[in-house]
Write an enzyme that holds these catalytic residues in place. Structure first.
Site, mmCIF file in Angstrom:
data_model
loop_
_atom_site.group_PDB
_atom_site.id
_atom_site.type_symbol
_atom_site.label_atom_id
_atom_site.label_comp_id
_atom_site.label_asym_id
_atom_site.label_seq_id
_atom_site.Cartn_x
_atom_site.Cartn_y
_atom_site.Cartn_z
ATOM 1 N N GLU A 1 46.100 85.874 17.912
ATOM 2 C CA GLU A 1 46.839 85.122 18.954
ATOM 3 C C GLU A 1 48.335 85.030 18.640
ATOM 4 O OE1 GLU A 1 43.900 84.220 17.659
ATOM 5 O OE2 GLU A 1 42.782 84.883 19.413
ATOM 6 N N ASP B 1 40.615 90.134 14.954
ATOM 7 C CA ASP B 1 40.418 88.701 15.187
ATOM 8 C C ASP B 1 41.734 87.977 14.875
ATOM 9 O OD1 ASP B 1 39.119 86.256 15.591
ATOM 10 O OD2 ASP B 1 38.346 86.162 13.539
ATOM 11 N N ASP C 1 35.233 81.835 20.334
ATOM 12 C CA ASP C 1 34.316 80.907 19.673
ATOM 13 C C ASP C 1 33.676 79.919 20.634
ATOM 14 O OD1 ASP C 1 35.081 82.238 17.444
ATOM 15 O OD2 ASP C 1 36.410 80.660 16.695
HETATM 16 O O1 MIG Z 1 38.690 81.083 11.740
HETATM 17 O O2 MIG Z 1 36.206 85.725 10.871
HETATM 18 O O3 MIG Z 1 36.404 84.156 16.646
HETATM 19 O O4 MIG Z 1 34.205 85.587 15.718
HETATM 20 O O5 MIG Z 1 33.460 85.173 13.021
HETATM 21 C C1 MIG Z 1 37.561 81.760 12.158
HETATM 22 C C2 MIG Z 1 35.511 84.539 11.077
HETATM 23 C C3 MIG Z 1 37.829 83.241 12.156
HETATM 24 C C4 MIG Z 1 37.003 83.565 14.402
HETATM 25 C C5 MIG Z 1 36.299 84.538 15.304
HETATM 26 C C6 MIG Z 1 34.865 84.656 14.864
HETATM 27 C C7 MIG Z 1 34.799 85.096 13.428
HETATM 28 C C8 MIG Z 1 35.558 84.110 12.539
HETATM 29 N N1 MIG Z 1 36.948 84.001 13.012
#
Ligand code: MIG
Length: 799
Positions: free
Chosen positions: A410, A407, A485
């Site tokens: 980016e 996650d 999200d």
């Molecule tokens: O700032 O890890 O898209 O699926 O549950 C949020 C917490 C960070 C974003 C991801 C989401 C995940 C969440 N993450």
């Protein structure tokens, strides 16, 4: 700084007339008077690469997108010239390069029809701020030309009239039309006169595509740096174009393990351990099939990657083992940010080995994410990827975790403009040192790649499973993905449908959305409708942010639970069908979901359709995307289709009303299809498959179907231990014949097929299996036979 083409002649520079030409095996070089070089490579008969230098010198030829396994070579190449053009002819294409201005036009070699033609063609502007050029290309849009693809853009299928940007961006609660979001896939397919071609602009800088938005008949693309470097791919079949693109940028290195195609349950976050176990127990108690549970960031100690919270997960190995005993795979999240903490091994190792990204003048790239202030590994450095891969040893080998979820890659950074690294951050880029301007779009991909290689190594002899949020072209080689999200609204259900289709036609089929919506909470109806769509997505996972209430299948009341169970059960029954489509995707790059335009490009009605799609080769699906619906209108593509629920027949080629109350949705099976089914299991491997069901849908005429199986994990299938069954069905007025051709060395666990024949237009008088009559006295109405799996010919004769 110029952000768009605004294609006036001010500031733009153009190639002048060609003064020399040279050929080097498969590559041609055209040089203009003002020192522009066009390097044209014949990759394949239907794939041409165009690369331009404005200085006479090219950068090192390096790309993260292009697969080392890309096929090269052509059957035919001929180069001629006349007064105005150089003419390059392959067995599929004819390409003209104008001697006057280097502009190109490309024709179909078969019928000489025009496929794609430069308007201004290549041009550029010098970048004062960064050096190099802003590189641009403009093409004429042909009559009724339409455009598709481009990855995860949350808009309607057809991109005509719109402009887009590629810059991977953390986009919490993005909306319809938000651009850019998480992925950068600079590849589109175009369609006109029933012929399709594709353009892959392999440039990792911030790039733009304009499909007749700025000017009505012009399509253009450009990037803020790097080279004008793109591949032209011809079909004329759109599926062929996508397949050419995945040949170039790669396909998954192996079929996913079958469990990864099951139902996954996720939340931010399930903790402590007792909560995880309760969730697991509830699935089994309610008999809702489920294969995987996810641990989000709270499983860690202070959000430090590769650690476990002692308080919430005192004995992870034991927990993972217990979940495994109950048929659950455990998947954990790993983010790129490494907490600045002198006591933390991963941080210390990164620091000692100089593995973290630095700013232009030397300081570390420091940014705030969940753990607080962090440094970030430079995944574009091969040594860093190697180190990162090895960090997974304990998680996978020792603790027994089955998959990793990448996650925030980016990379996302909190509380800063742009929500990411500043442009001056330096990257290794596999030895082609550069700034973040060039590395941004591929950073997440390289993290996912390193994660994949770690998992592959430590999961051996099992297959690894990785899921990533950020991606650039080629990321499909390593991992699955989700759309980020989203929000629990009806419009987002429709966006999820669009995005999954779009990802598939952009070469990245192993994709799905956060079912039910990540932000906010769906009501039971929306949740049920989303599950109905989600079970037909290649990746099927419920996920939610957790601060808006629960989102497990049982929290919306028992009638919703029953609907959810029913649809998840359909997915589990269809697993052999889905696995076969994955095999086709991994082998040939055939998209797992086919938007109608991809299914039947010759039918203009499909060019603007959004909601309906083909799941695999033979199942037509159309989600209900509005509340309180008892059904909907949908376009049924040309052909004859069986309603999945009652076997009535629909003739396609028009829009129709289809009933679908909350416990149903429009599903149709293509006539002639043979659909394989497994029994319902609570998780993959729960049961030994003792019989394979084959649903046969009669068609007057011929149709073939495939069923691919193997051990559903491991790599033996690559050594020939697979089972591929080819079924040819021939339907006539008074008979139905099914022939089976089997290949591969894998012995499936079952000995028989249960064959259910639908839509026979005659009464049966006798049935023969390999020329021997079988007893049909017990048939009474249902046309069901149990026959040995080795059969070669089933012959049903009418009265
Ligand atoms: O700032 O890890 O898209 O699926 O549950 C949020 C917490 C960070 C974003 C991801 C989401 C995940 C969440 N993450």
């Amino acid at each position: 700084m110029i952000l768009n083409t605004e294609l006036e002649y001010k500031g733009n520079l153009f190639p002048s007339k060609i003064i020399s030409y040279k050929k080097d095996i498969d590559t041609l070089y055209f040089t203009s008077e003002n020192n522009v070089v066009l390097q044209l490579t014949i990759e394949r008969d239907s794939v041409l690469r165009f690369r331009y230098s404005t200085t006479g010198i090219f950068d090192t030829d390096f790309s993260y997108a292009i697969s080392q396994f890309a096929n090269k070579g052509f059957n035919h190449l001929e180069i001629t010239e006349n007064d105005t053009n150089y003419i390059i002819t392959t067995s599929k294409l004819i390409c003209h390069i104008s001697k006057l201005d280097m502009r190109k036009s490309i024709y179909d070699a078969k019928d000489s029809s025009l496929i794609c033609e430069d308007e201004l063609g290549f041009h550029w502007e010098e970048s004062y701020e960064f050096g190099g050029d802003i590189v641009k290309m403009s093409l004429k849009s042909q009559q009724s030309e339409n455009y598709y693809g481009l990855g995860d853009k949350p808009v309607e299928n057809n991109l005509k009239g719109k402009r887009f940007q590629n810059w991977v961006t953390d986009s919490y609660a993005f909306d319809r039309g938000t651009d850019p979001i998480y992925k950068a896939i600079p590849f589109y397919t175009a369609l006109h006169h029933a012929k399709s071609y594709g353009i892959f602009f392999d440039n990792s800088f911030r790039s733009y595509f304009d499909f007749c938005h700025e000017r009505r008949n012009i399509t253009s693309f450009w990037a803020q740096g790097g080279e004008m470097n793109y591949y032209f791919m011809y079909g004329p079949d759109m599926t062929e174009v996508v397949s050419n693109y995945t040949d170039l940028t790669g396909r998954p290195q192996h079929i996913p393990p079958l469990w990864a195609l099951g139902y996954h349950q996720c939340k931010w976050s399930y903790y402590p351990e007792s909560k995880v176990k309760d969730i697991a127990a509830k699935f089994r108690e309610l008999k809702i099939p489920c294969d995987a549970l996810y641990l989000d960031i709270d499983y860690m100690e202070g959000f430090r990657c590769f650690t476990w919270s002692k308080e919430h997960f005192p004995n992870p190995k034991k927990m993972v083992k217990e979940l495994a005993n109950d048929g659950f795979k455990t998947i954990v999240i790993i983010d790129p940010g490494i907490k600045i903490d002198k006591e933390y091994t991963v941080f210390k190792e990164g620091l000692e080995n100089d593995f973290f990204c630095k700013r232009a003048d030397g300081p570390y790239m420091k940014g705030k994410v969940w753990p607080g202030e962090c440094y970030f590994p430079d995944f574009t450095n091969p040594k860093v990827r190697d180190w990162w891969s090895n960090l997974f040893k304990e998680l996978i080998e020792d603790i027994g975790v089955n998959g990793v979820w990448n996650d925030m890659n980016e990379p996302a950074v909190m509380d800063v403009p742009g929500k990411s690294f500043p442009n001056d951050v330096r990257h290794n880029y596999d030895g082609n040192h550069c700034s973040h301007r060039k590395a941004h779009n591929i950073y997440g991909m390289q993290m996912a790649r390193a994660t994949y290689h770690g998992l592959k190594k430590f999961s051996y002899p099992k297959r690894p499973f990785v899921i990533t949020r950020a991606a650039y072209s080629g990321t499909q080689r390593y991992t699955s993905t989700w759309t980020g999200d989203n929000v629990a609204t009806w419009d987002h259900l429709s966006i999820a449908n669009q995005q999954a289709q779009r990802m598939c036609m952009s070469g990245f089929s192993f994709a799905g959305s956060d079912i039910g919506g990540f932000a906010e909470q769906p009501n039971g109806e929306l949740f049920a409708r989303w599950i109905q769509l989600g079970v037909f997505h290649p990746f099927c996972r419920v996920h939610s942010s957790g601060d808006h209430g629960d989102q497990e299948p049982w929290v919306f009341g028992s009638s919703i639970t029953a609907i959810v169970r029913k649809f998840i059960e359909i997915r589990y029954q269809l697993l052999p069908y889905l696995y076969t489509t994955f095999w086709r995707y991994v082998g040939e790059g055939i998209p797992i979901l086919k938007s109608l335009v991809l299914f039947d490009q010759e039918d203009p009605h499909t060019h603007y359709r959004n909601d309906e799609f083909i799941f695999g080769e033979k199942i037509l699906v159309c989600p209900i995307i509005e509340p309180n619906a008892k059904g909907r209108r949908m376009y049924i593509p040309r052909g004859r289709w069986y309603n999945f629920w009652d076997n009535t027949i629909e003739i396609g080629g028009e829009e129709k009303w289809v009933d679908a109350d909350i416990d149903s949705m429009p599903i149709f099976i293509k006539e002639g299809a043979i659909i394989p089914k497994y029994p319902i299991q609570q998780y993959v491997g729960e049961k030994v498959i003792e019989q394979l069901e084959l649903d046969v849908y009669f068609k007057m005429g011929k149709e073939s179907s495939e069923v691919y199986e193997d051990a559903h994990d491991g790599y033996d299938y690559k050594k020939g231990r697979y089972s591929l069954r080819n079924f040819n069905q021939v339907g006539k007025n008074n008979s139905l014949t099914i022939q089976q051709f089997k290949s591969g060395k894998y012995a499936t666990s079952y000995a028989t097929f249960k064959i259910n024949v639908h839509g026979l237009p005659f009464k049966i008088s006798s049935v023969e299996v390999d020329n021997e009559k079988i007893d049909i006295t017990k048939l009474n109405g249902d046309v069901t036979f149990i026959i040995p799996k080795e059969f070669r010919e089933l012959y049903i004769i009418g009265k």
